[in-house]
Design a protein around this motif. Structure first.
Motif, PDB file in Angstrom:
ATOM      1  N   ASP A   1       0.731  -1.276  -0.002  1.00 50.15           N
ATOM      2  CA  ASP A   1      -0.115   0.048  -0.063  1.00 50.15           C
ATOM      3  C   ASP A   1       1.003   1.288   0.067  1.00 50.15           C
ATOM      4  N   GLY A   2       2.087   1.315   0.534  1.00 47.70           N
ATOM      5  CA  GLY A   2       2.940   2.204   0.606  1.00 47.70           C
ATOM      6  C   GLY A   2       3.652   2.495  -0.608  1.00 47.70           C
ATOM      7  N   GLY A   3       3.684   1.582  -1.442  1.00 48.05           N
ATOM      8  CA  GLY A   3       4.572   1.700  -2.613  1.00 48.05           C
ATOM      9  C   GLY A   3       5.846   1.002  -2.595  1.00 48.05           C
ATOM     10  N   GLY A   4       6.224   0.303  -1.511  1.00 49.63           N
ATOM     11  CA  GLY A   4       7.601  -0.338  -1.474  1.00 49.63           C
ATOM     12  C   GLY A   4       7.656  -1.506  -2.403  1.00 49.63           C
ATOM     13  N   ILE A   5       6.621  -2.098  -2.238  1.00 46.79           N
ATOM     14  CA  ILE A   5       6.219  -3.224  -3.176  1.00 46.79           C
ATOM     15  C   ILE A   5       5.346  -2.883  -4.215  1.00 46.79           C
ATOM     16  N   GLN A   6       6.051  -3.241  -5.703  1.00 46.76           N
ATOM     17  CA  GLN A   6       5.385  -2.713  -6.701  1.00 46.76           C
ATOM     18  C   GLN A   6       4.979  -3.796  -7.551  1.00 46.76           C
ATOM     19  N   LEU A   7       3.656  -4.176  -7.733  1.00 43.39           N
ATOM     20  CA  LEU A   7       3.107  -5.386  -8.301  1.00 43.39           C
ATOM     21  C   LEU A   7       2.396  -4.635  -9.664  1.00 43.39           C
ATOM     22  N   ASN A   8       2.397  -5.500 -10.968  1.00 43.18           N
ATOM     23  CA  ASN A   8       1.727  -5.071 -11.961  1.00 43.18           C
ATOM     24  C   ASN A   8       0.562  -6.227 -12.103  1.00 43.18           C
ATOM     25  N   ILE A   9      -0.350  -5.903 -13.248  1.00 40.90           N
ATOM     26  CA  ILE A   9      -1.541  -6.306 -13.588  1.00 40.90           C
ATOM     27  C   ILE A   9      -1.520  -7.797 -13.538  1.00 40.90           C
ATOM     28  N   PHE A  10      -0.286  -8.373 -13.802  1.00 39.95           N
ATOM     29  CA  PHE A  10       0.006  -9.995 -13.859  1.00 39.95           C
ATOM     30  C   PHE A  10       0.158 -10.671 -12.652  1.00 39.95           C
ATOM     31  N   THR A  11       0.826  -9.765 -11.726  1.00 40.42           N
ATOM     32  CA  THR A  11       1.127 -10.186 -10.433  1.00 40.42           C
ATOM     33  C   THR A  11       0.682  -9.662  -9.256  1.00 40.42           C
ATOM     34  N   GLY A  12      -0.517  -8.868  -9.216  1.00 39.50           N
ATOM     35  CA  GLY A  12      -1.155  -8.364  -8.129  1.00 39.50           C
ATOM     36  C   GLY A  12      -1.692  -9.298  -7.314  1.00 39.50           C
ATOM     37  N   PHE A  13      -2.233 -10.596  -7.937  1.00 39.72           N
ATOM     38  CA  PHE A  13      -2.974 -11.511  -7.125  1.00 39.72           C
ATOM     39  C   PHE A  13      -1.959 -12.293  -6.161  1.00 39.72           C
ATOM     40  N   LEU A  14      -0.774 -12.249  -6.448  1.00 34.98           N
ATOM     41  CA  LEU A  14       0.122 -12.928  -5.342  1.00 34.98           C
ATOM     42  C   LEU A  14      -0.065 -12.341  -4.072  1.00 34.98           C
ATOM     43  N   LEU A  15      -0.867 -11.202  -3.856  1.00 33.85           N
ATOM     44  CA  LEU A  15      -0.943 -10.786  -2.451  1.00 33.85           C
ATOM     45  C   LEU A  15      -2.061 -11.407  -1.604  1.00 33.85           C
ATOM     46  N   GLU A  16      -2.916 -12.268  -2.651  1.00 37.23           N
ATOM     47  CA  GLU A  16      -4.345 -12.809  -1.729  1.00 37.23           C
ATOM     48  C   GLU A  16      -3.919 -13.849  -0.670  1.00 37.23           C
ATOM     49  N   PRO A  17      -2.733 -14.881  -0.951  1.00 39.35           N
ATOM     50  CA  PRO A  17      -2.563 -15.564   0.306  1.00 39.35           C
ATOM     51  C   PRO A  17      -2.453 -14.737   1.781  1.00 39.35           C
ATOM     52  N   PHE A  18      -1.599 -13.533   1.487  1.00 38.28           N
ATOM     53  CA  PHE A  18      -1.261 -12.940   2.788  1.00 38.28           C
ATOM     54  C   PHE A  18      -2.465 -11.899   3.376  1.00 38.28           C
ATOM     55  N   LYS A  19      -3.635 -12.272   2.672  1.00 38.71           N
ATOM     56  CA  LYS A  19      -5.063 -11.682   2.945  1.00 38.71           C
ATOM     57  C   LYS A  19      -5.786 -12.809   3.626  1.00 38.71           C
ATOM     58  N   THR A  20      -5.578 -13.926   3.304  1.00 37.63           N
ATOM     59  CA  THR A  20      -6.264 -15.119   3.413  1.00 37.63           C
ATOM     60  C   THR A  20      -6.196 -15.639   4.758  1.00 37.63           C
ATOM     61  N   ASN A  21      -7.392 -16.013   5.435  1.00 45.34           N
ATOM     62  CA  ASN A  21      -7.324 -16.839   6.820  1.00 45.34           C
ATOM     63  C   ASN A  21      -6.781 -18.398   6.656  1.00 45.34           C
ATOM     64  N   LEU A  22      -5.780 -18.838   6.677  1.00 47.55           N
ATOM     65  CA  LEU A  22      -4.992 -20.012   6.448  1.00 47.55           C
ATOM     66  C   LEU A  22      -5.175 -21.109   7.673  1.00 47.55           C
ATOM     67  N   GLN A  23      -5.192 -22.251   7.243  1.00 49.47           N
ATOM     68  CA  GLN A  23      -5.237 -23.374   8.302  1.00 49.47           C
ATOM     69  C   GLN A  23      -3.662 -23.647   8.761  1.00 49.47           C
ATOM     70  N   LEU A  24      -2.954 -23.079   8.008  1.00 52.22           N
ATOM     71  CA  LEU A  24      -1.390 -23.110   8.397  1.00 52.22           C
ATOM     72  C   LEU A  24      -1.269 -22.335   9.522  1.00 52.22           C
ATOM     73  N   THR A  25      -1.882 -21.262   9.783  1.00 48.65           N
ATOM     74  CA  THR A  25      -1.531 -20.022  10.910  1.00 48.65           C
ATOM     75  C   THR A  25      -2.740 -20.118  11.906  1.00 48.65           C
ATOM     76  N   ASN A  26      -3.785 -21.065  11.865  1.00 48.33           N
ATOM     77  CA  ASN A  26      -4.703 -21.192  12.794  1.00 48.33           C
ATOM     78  C   ASN A  26      -3.977 -21.928  14.119  1.00 48.33           C
ATOM     79  N   GLY A  27      -4.723 -21.637  15.092  1.00 51.42           N
ATOM     80  CA  GLY A  27      -4.462 -22.348  16.436  1.00 51.42           C
ATOM     81  C   GLY A  27      -4.415 -23.691  16.370  1.00 51.42           C
TER      82      GLY A  27
END
Length: 268
Positions: free
Chosen positions: A187-213
């Motif tokens: 969001d602050g511009g430190g990471i710049q993704l284009n139209i072909f790679t923007g979707f790679l952020l989705e796992p960092f927004k997703t509730n994962l079983q990996l990180t559940n208690g």
């Protein structure tokens, strides 16, 4: 001006006169050709104009298609992550074969098909961890998932910590996890993704079983992937983690973290 200088200038003018006349004649001969050339250029421009307009329209359509593709990929990657799977350098070049109806079947087939390439990429971007990665690869190839999965989780945390924050635990200094740090830098511009790679952020927004208690131990939750907390802490509710599917899911997660944090997220 002295008489001598005047005489020298006049002498030079007379000497240069034949050359000036020759240049004038040459220019007269060339001028019709230049005019004709300009007319030809104008004809070509007019002929090409409809094509250029059509190309412009097609380009606009292509942008819409790409934007739609990106939105579809966001949904696709989000669904993958929710179910414990993550893309790598080759995932979207792989096409499912007949019979690979489930996401599990497709991703296992995909990782097997690109196994050598995926290993090379992982080592390329983490040369300091080569000896540990090679141990992970060997355990995976021997189907020793009970051993490979916990080792994968330890390396995942360290790899994120090298570039951003830790993935599974908050950084003691910033109190941020990798997902917080990455999304904030995006969001602050430190990471710049284009139209072909923007979707790679989705796992960092997703509730994962990996990180559940470790309490998330029902069959429903376990179907969404291995639970890092339960496995690392030896929870009696997660002693059944060492399956082939979980081994491949953990490996896809590690490859994804290297693909994003060490490669795509560092490009500008």
């Amino acid at each position: 001006m002295s008489q001598e200088i005047i005489e020298n200038i006049e002498s030079f003018r007379k000497a240069a006169a034949p050359y000036v006349q020759a240049l004038q004649k040459a220019a007269e001969k060339v001028r019709p050709g230049v005019a004709a050339y300009a007319l030809e250029i104008e004809k070509v421009r007019k002929q090409f104009e409809p094509i250029a307009l059509e190309m412009q329209k097609e380009a606009a359509k292509a942008v819409v298609i790409v934007q739609k593709w990106q939105e579809e990929k966001k949904i696709e990657v989000s669904v993958m992550a929710e179910n414990g799977w993550f893309p790598n350098w080759y995932t979207f070049f792989c096409r499912p074969e007949e019979g690979n109806d489930s996401l599990d079947d497709f991703m296992i087939m995909h990782i097997d098909d690109y196994w050598c390439e995926i290993k090379e990429k992982m080592i390329e971007f983490c040369p300091n961890r080569q000896h540990i990665l090679e141990a992970i690869f060997k355990l995976h190839e021997q189907e020793q998932y009970i051993a490979s999965i916990p080792l994968i989780f330890t390396q995942a945390d360290g790899i994120c910590g090298e570039e951003f924050a830790y993935f599974f635990s908050a950084d003691p200094n910033t109190k941020k996890k990798a997902s917080d740090d990455i999304l904030e830098k995006y969001d602050g511009g430190g990471i710049q993704l284009n139209i072909f790679t923007g979707f790679l952020l989705e796992p960092f927004k997703t509730n994962l079983q990996l990180t559940n208690g470790s309490s998330k131990s029902s069959k429903k939750f376990k179907s969404k992937g291995p639970n890092r907390h339960g496995i690392i802490h030896g929870s009696r509710k997660h002693l059944d983690y060492g399956t082939k599917v979980n081994g491949y899911k953990a490996l896809s997660f590690l490859a994804f973290l290297i693909y994003t944090t060490k490669d795509e997220f560092k490009k500008t």
